[in-house]
Design a protein around this motif. Structure first.
Motif, PDB file in Angstrom:
ATOM      1  N   GLY A 156       0.771  -0.840  -0.108  1.00  8.14           N
ATOM      2  CA  GLY A 156       0.031   0.077   0.098  1.00  8.14           C
ATOM      3  C   GLY A 156       0.704   1.738  -0.032  1.00  8.14           C
ATOM      4  O   GLY A 156       0.329   1.951  -0.583  1.00  8.14           O
ATOM      5  N   GLY A 157       2.144   1.042   0.206  1.00  3.46           N
ATOM      6  CA  GLY A 157       2.656   2.494   0.455  1.00  3.46           C
ATOM      7  C   GLY A 157       3.903   2.419   2.025  1.00  3.46           C
ATOM      8  O   GLY A 157       4.249   3.815   1.871  1.00  3.46           O
ATOM      9  N   GLY A 158       3.295   1.853   1.898  1.00  2.00           N
ATOM     10  CA  GLY A 158       4.064   1.972   3.586  1.00  2.00           C
ATOM     11  C   GLY A 158       3.455   2.081   4.630  1.00  2.00           C
ATOM     12  O   GLY A 158       2.243   3.269   4.674  1.00  2.00           O
ATOM     13  N   HIS A 159       3.266   2.303   6.187  1.00  2.00           N
ATOM     14  CA  HIS A 159       2.348   1.953   7.271  1.00  2.00           C
ATOM     15  C   HIS A 159       2.630   3.627   7.148  1.00  2.00           C
ATOM     16  O   HIS A 159       3.939   3.929   7.821  1.00  2.00           O
ATOM     17  CB  HIS A 159       3.017   1.715   8.471  1.00  2.00           C
ATOM     18  CG  HIS A 159       1.745   1.963   9.681  1.00  2.00           C
ATOM     19  ND1 HIS A 159       0.724   1.582   9.470  1.00  2.00           N
ATOM     20  CD2 HIS A 159       2.336   2.060  10.904  1.00  2.00           C
ATOM     21  CE1 HIS A 159       0.119   1.462  10.897  1.00  2.00           C
ATOM     22  NE2 HIS A 159       1.395   2.106  11.944  1.00  2.00           N
ATOM     23  N   ARG A 168      -1.039   3.764  -8.556  1.00  4.93           N
ATOM     24  CA  ARG A 168      -0.012   3.498  -8.612  1.00  4.93           C
ATOM     25  C   ARG A 168       1.046   2.228  -7.265  1.00  4.93           C
ATOM     26  O   ARG A 168       1.249   2.085  -8.128  1.00  4.93           O
ATOM     27  CB  ARG A 168       0.482   5.014  -9.066  1.00  4.93           C
ATOM     28  CG  ARG A 168       0.035   6.113  -9.551  1.00  4.93           C
ATOM     29  CD  ARG A 168       0.727   7.207  -9.911  1.00  4.93           C
ATOM     30  NE  ARG A 168       0.439   7.958  -8.239  1.00  4.93           N
ATOM     31  CZ  ARG A 168       1.324   8.790  -8.180  1.00  4.93           C
ATOM     32  NH1 ARG A 168       1.893   9.819  -8.462  1.00  4.93           N
ATOM     33  NH2 ARG A 168       1.272  10.116  -7.319  1.00  4.93           N
ATOM     34  N   ASN A 169       0.784   3.132  -6.753  1.00 12.14           N
ATOM     35  CA  ASN A 169       1.314   1.872  -5.320  1.00 12.14           C
ATOM     36  C   ASN A 169       1.042   0.676  -5.591  1.00 12.14           C
ATOM     37  O   ASN A 169       1.296  -1.066  -5.943  1.00 12.14           O
ATOM     38  CB  ASN A 169       0.743   2.015  -3.790  1.00 12.14           C
ATOM     39  CG  ASN A 169       1.533   2.922  -3.661  1.00 12.14           C
ATOM     40  OD1 ASN A 169       2.129   3.999  -4.228  1.00 12.14           O
ATOM     41  ND2 ASN A 169       0.975   4.044  -2.379  1.00 12.14           N
ATOM     42  N   ALA A 207       8.745   2.036 -10.763  1.00 12.15           N
ATOM     43  CA  ALA A 207       8.584   2.949  -9.668  1.00 12.15           C
ATOM     44  C   ALA A 207       9.441   4.277 -10.101  1.00 12.15           C
ATOM     45  O   ALA A 207       8.551   5.472  -9.259  1.00 12.15           O
ATOM     46  CB  ALA A 207       9.140   2.580  -8.631  1.00 12.15           C
ATOM     47  N   LEU A 208      10.737   4.299 -11.105  1.00 15.95           N
ATOM     48  CA  LEU A 208      11.360   5.272 -11.121  1.00 15.95           C
ATOM     49  C   LEU A 208      10.209   6.291 -12.187  1.00 15.95           C
ATOM     50  O   LEU A 208      10.444   7.194 -11.653  1.00 15.95           O
ATOM     51  CB  LEU A 208      12.659   4.783 -12.565  1.00 15.95           C
ATOM     52  CG  LEU A 208      13.522   4.238 -11.575  1.00 15.95           C
ATOM     53  CD1 LEU A 208      14.756   3.554 -13.050  1.00 15.95           C
ATOM     54  CD2 LEU A 208      14.291   5.898 -10.462  1.00 15.95           C
ATOM     55  N   PRO A 209       9.866   6.307 -12.943  1.00 12.33           N
ATOM     56  CA  PRO A 209       8.909   7.519 -13.724  1.00 12.33           C
ATOM     57  C   PRO A 209       7.948   8.125 -12.748  1.00 12.33           C
ATOM     58  O   PRO A 209       7.866   8.764 -13.028  1.00 12.33           O
ATOM     59  CB  PRO A 209       8.307   7.122 -15.679  1.00 12.33           C
ATOM     60  CG  PRO A 209       8.402   5.613 -15.038  1.00 12.33           C
ATOM     61  CD  PRO A 209       9.384   4.736 -14.159  1.00 12.33           C
ATOM     62  N   PHE A 210       7.256   7.152 -11.974  1.00  8.98           N
ATOM     63  CA  PHE A 210       6.745   7.759 -11.088  1.00  8.98           C
ATOM     64  C   PHE A 210       7.271   8.632  -9.639  1.00  8.98           C
ATOM     65  O   PHE A 210       6.091   9.466  -9.025  1.00  8.98           O
ATOM     66  CB  PHE A 210       5.678   6.671 -10.286  1.00  8.98           C
ATOM     67  CG  PHE A 210       4.906   5.872 -11.353  1.00  8.98           C
ATOM     68  CD1 PHE A 210       4.408   6.140 -12.257  1.00  8.98           C
ATOM     69  CD2 PHE A 210       4.281   4.463 -11.073  1.00  8.98           C
ATOM     70  CE1 PHE A 210       2.792   6.016 -12.538  1.00  8.98           C
ATOM     71  CE2 PHE A 210       3.826   3.941 -11.938  1.00  8.98           C
ATOM     72  CZ  PHE A 210       3.116   3.973 -12.940  1.00  8.98           C
TER      73      PHE A 210
END
Length: 459
Positions: A156-159, A168-169, A207-210
């Motif tokens: 989810g992107g980290g707590h 995007r995640n 993930a780089l271009p995001f």
């Protein structure tokens, strides 16, 4: 290598060992550096000291991993076990920090707990008779269930991330998982063995271009920085702090014993009581080394058990390479910063597959348990229910005395203690030899039969 060489002892071509070894490091890296970050925040340490704690942590993890995999005298289980700083003592250590004890006091208590762990390890090794399949399967299933929230939070992107659940995640985590699945279905040999690494590489590139990859700090980090003992001063020894971490050490060893049994199953080398004693003794030695080299209590990392099942690579020498890499990262801060730039969403996709493998292994073991009477069903049911408490209701035990936190913070520990006690109540105590025969004959050895049955690949 000769046909008589067990896959656990096989030395693969260096390129293969390096690739799979890197996978192990990537899987455990986030967990390895989490505890130093938490304790640093509690102590309000400056950034340079935080960086040194992380370097010390990685250096010690590598040293202890090498001892655990290769074996020295009576230390080392000689299985593909990667070692890291345990989360179990975080609560007591934060309390020590808040009480003004400081790092010398925490490190002194860590060293004393390590000596305590070395002394009691042989006793724990003799507890194998209390771990028949109904207990072992329940503990391993609980380990997987406990790890699922970690993977889901990563995906989810980290707590506490402000963009938690961003589409995007979820896309990146899903792509990583799909790549791992497709590689395992359509590819064989070496590429299948590094499916997790390939999946994470694809996720990193997406993930780089995001803009999810954070390269800050890499330019300022030194290429080489030594790690030396007692960098924060000579340790002090507080009786209360020592007693607290010794209690936690017992909890750590209960969890490690369950992890060793799970890994022995996946590696097709059942763990005997002598093996368990050597592995648990290394938990103690690793904790002692941790205190000397400015870090915290060590234990076997359950995150990496699933990687053995996913890849089918059981060689302990692969994880020994991981130990060398970890120590190198501790001495080379710039490289360590590069690894740290991998977004947690990438780890999330891989974590769902690997942690699911751990849970599925527990289910397969439980499938061999006899359920003619309801006793074994009750053991599994109640133990799983108790093990879920810290996940479902983290504040469930907060009204209890503070000293109980070492036992109640971990669903794995609660499940293990409950399963052991219920099995002793409902079933007769089996001998060590009977349990070892059960592990050797009845427990399924891998969930990746198509990989495990073929010889280890060679270049």
């Amino acid at each position: 290598m000769g046909q008589s060489t067990h896959p656990v002892d096989e030395v693969l071509p260096f390129g293969q060992m390096l690739a799979v070894g890197i996978q192990h490091v990537l899987v455990m890296y986030a967990g390895a550096i989490a505890v130093p970050l938490i304790i640093s925040a509690a102590l309000k340490l400056p950034k340079d000291q935080v960086a040194f704690l992380i370097s010390s942590d990685l250096f010690a993890c590598g040293i202890v991993t090498l001892i655990q995999c290769i074996g020295i005298w009576k230390f080392g289980i000689r299985l593909p076990v990667i070692m890291g700083v345990s989360f179990a003592p975080v609560g007591p250590m934060v309390a020590m920090a808040n009480s003004g004890l400081g790092l010398p006091g925490i490190f002194g208590a860590t060293m004393a707990a390590g000596v305590f762990g070395i002394i009691i390890a042989p006793f724990f090794g003799r507890l194998m008779r209390f771990f028949p399949a109904v207990v072992t399967g329940t503990i391993i299933l609980t380990i997987g269930m406990t790890l699922f929230p970690v993977a889901i939070n990563w995906a989810g992107g980290g707590h506490d991330s402000p963009n938690f659940g961003d589409p995007r995640n979820l896309l990146i985590a899903t792509v990583v998982l799909l790549v791992i699945l497709l590689i395992n279905k359509y590819l064989k040999g070496f590429l299948a063995n590094i499916s997790v690494l390939l999946g994470m590489t694809v996720g990193f590139l997406i993930a780089l271009p995001f803009g999810f990859v954070n390269f800050s700090g890499i330019g300022q980090a030194a290429w080489f920085a030594p790690v030396y003992p007692f960098a924060f001063g000579f340790p002090t020894f507080n009786i209360g702090a020592i007693a607290s971490l010794c209690l936690v050490m017992v909890v750590v060893m209960v969890e490690s014993l369950g992890m060793f049994l799970a890994l022995g199953d996946l590696a097709k080398r059942p763990v005997t009581h002598d093996d368990a004693s050597r592995g648990l003794r290394t938990d103690g030695l690793g904790t002692l080394i941790g205190g000397i080299f400015n870090t915290f209590p060590h234990s076997s990392f359950s995150q990496n058990i699933g990687l053995v099942g996913i890849t089918g690579v059981r060689s302990r020498w692969v994880v020994a390479v991981s130990g060398v890499l970890l120590s190198s990262l501790g001495l080379l801060p710039k490289l360590s910063n590069i690894i740290a730039s991998i977004p947690v969403v990438v780890l999330g996709g891989a974590g769902i597959a690997m942690f699911g493998m751990v849970a599925a292994t527990g289910i397969k073991i439980l499938s061999k348990v006899r359920y003619e009477s309801k006793n074994n069903l009750l053991i599994v049911a109640i133990s799983l229910g108790v093990g879920v408490i810290p996940l479902a209701a983290p504040t469930f035990f907060h009204q209890l005395p503070a000293w109980t936190g070492a036992l109640t913070h971990s669903g794995i520990t609660l499940s293990a203690i409950t399963a052991i006690l219920l099995n002793a109540f409902f079933n007769r105590t089996e001998s060590v030899e009977e349990v070892e025969r059960e592990l050797a004959a009845d427990i399924p050895m891998s969930l990746k039969t198509d990989q495990d049955d073929r010889p280890a690949p060679h270049a």
